[in-house]
Motif scaffolding. Structure first.
Motif: not given
Length: 390
Positions: A346, A327-331
């Motif tokens: 994405e 799951q992509s995270k901002t950092w």
């Protein structure tokens, strides 16, 4: 300094554009990804075409007339198998053979389970579509007979199925396509790394080996301007390679019959522009890192050896995302290579990403590029680097 930077940039561009073999080699190597992608998925689409006739050799057709009639009504093209059908299946000349034993009719009339044998080679990917279609037909025939037997005994067929699962698929065509096209981000990142590689090697290790870098530094030139001019030329080739790779992928995606694989790809102009902007920051960092590494090399061949190892590093995050999606995270978008590959995925999934991931990728890659360029400029002041050729 500005005039010197322009002069060095024009000189590097002119020298490298004259070497047509190097330019063609870089672009040709970049096109390998789209070519491999197109060939691979075209072959796979031919295997999974739904309108492809289902050819099925059957042994003992007379033992099950009703089953044979059901298969023919379903569109299966039945035929007599050759005597050496097992060897042909293993050799890939046949996908599957259905065998109906002689005692099939007796078991069927007695109300017992009647067995049939589906001979196949499950190690062959090409045969799996045929095997799956035959298995579905046999299961449908078995389910139909089971319902008829229950109804003949006054039992509702629904009693044999106390729970029925209805799948509700919330996936969009873009998300399904992104799962299948996970190979594209890997090749785009690789193009950004490989496009300017030869230029970076020749600009530093090549000139060091020829002795031209030593004579150039004897003049009163600012090392920062010298490095920046060579870096800009390298960035131009890296960006060109990434652009050509992206354009080739867009052409291939529209030409390959992905609909036969159950995938609908819809990539509009805004998505293509987003993919291009997402990958370009890597050209800044990769070009600076390649120049730094080439500065340590004493010859063109030695620098190529270093680059072969370096070229493997960008593929690691992509392979990790393919094997174990996260799951992509901002950092994560601030991590070079990983952030770009996640951003490309994405965008291909049709997710709203906003401006922040693009900014994080540009800032992180730009910061590393400045570090590498500053390091390279300092190395050019070291006599062991400039005069050490052995």
């Amino acid at each position: 300094m500005k005039a010197l930077l322009k002069s060095i940039f024009r000189k590097e561009m002119r020298d490298h554009l004259r070497d047509r073999r190097s330019v063609v080699s870089a672009l040709g190597f970049t096109l390998m990804g789209p070519i491999i992608f197109g060939m691979m998925f075209t072959v796979m689409a031919s295997w999974f075409r739904k309108d492809k006739p289902l050819e099925l050799p059957v042994v003992g057709r007379a033992n099950a007339p009703s089953l044979i009639a059901f298969l023919e009504r379903a569109g299966a093209q039945l035929s007599e198998p050759p005597a050496d059908y097992e060897a042909r299946i293993q050799a890939g000349k046949l996908d599957a053979v259905l065998i109906i034993p002689e005692d099939y009719g007796k078991s069927f009339e007695a109300g017992r389970t009647a067995e049939v044998h589906l001979v196949m080679d499950n190690s062959r990917n090409q045969a799996r579509t045929t095997v799956h279609r035959v298995s579905q037909l046999l299961q449908a025939y078995s389910g139909m007979l089971g319902s008829q037997r229950l109804m003949a005994r006054g039992v509702a067929p629904e009693l044999a199925m106390p729970v029925k699962v209805e799948e509700v698929d919330l996936s969009t065509p873009e998300r399904l396509a992104a799962n299948l096209l996970t190979i594209i981000p890997i090749f785009l990142v690789f193009a950004a790394f490989s496009g300017g590689m030869n230029v970076a090697i020749d600009a530093m290790a090549g000139e060091r080996e020829r002795g031209s870098l030593e004579s150039l530094l004897l003049n009163p030139v600012q090392r920062e301007a010298l490095v920046t001019g060579k870096w800009l030329a390298t960035v131009v080739f890296a960006c060109a390679a990434a652009t050509v790779c992206l354009a080739a992928f867009m052409v291939v995606v529209t030409q390959v019959p992905l609909q036969d694989l159950g995938v609908k790809v819809r990539i509009d102009a805004a998505t293509v522009l987003g993919l291009w902007v997402a990958v370009l920051p890597l050209a800044l960092m990769a070009s600076a890192g390649q120049m730094l590494l080439s500065t340590f090399a004493r010859s063109f061949k030695e620098a190529q050896t270093y680059m072969q190892v370096l070229s493997l590093l960008p593929t690691l995050p992509g392979m990790a995302l393919v094997l174990s999606p996260m799951q992509s995270k901002t950092w994560m978008f601030a991590v070079p290579v990983l952030g770009q590959e996640m951003l490309v995925q994405e965008l291909m999934r049709g997710e709203p990403v906003g401006v922040l991931p693009f900014v994080l990728g540009l800032v992180s890659c730009g910061a590393l590029a400045l570090v590498f360029l500053g390091w390279t400029a300092r190395l050019l002041g070291d006599e062991r680097i400039i005069f050490g050729r052995s």
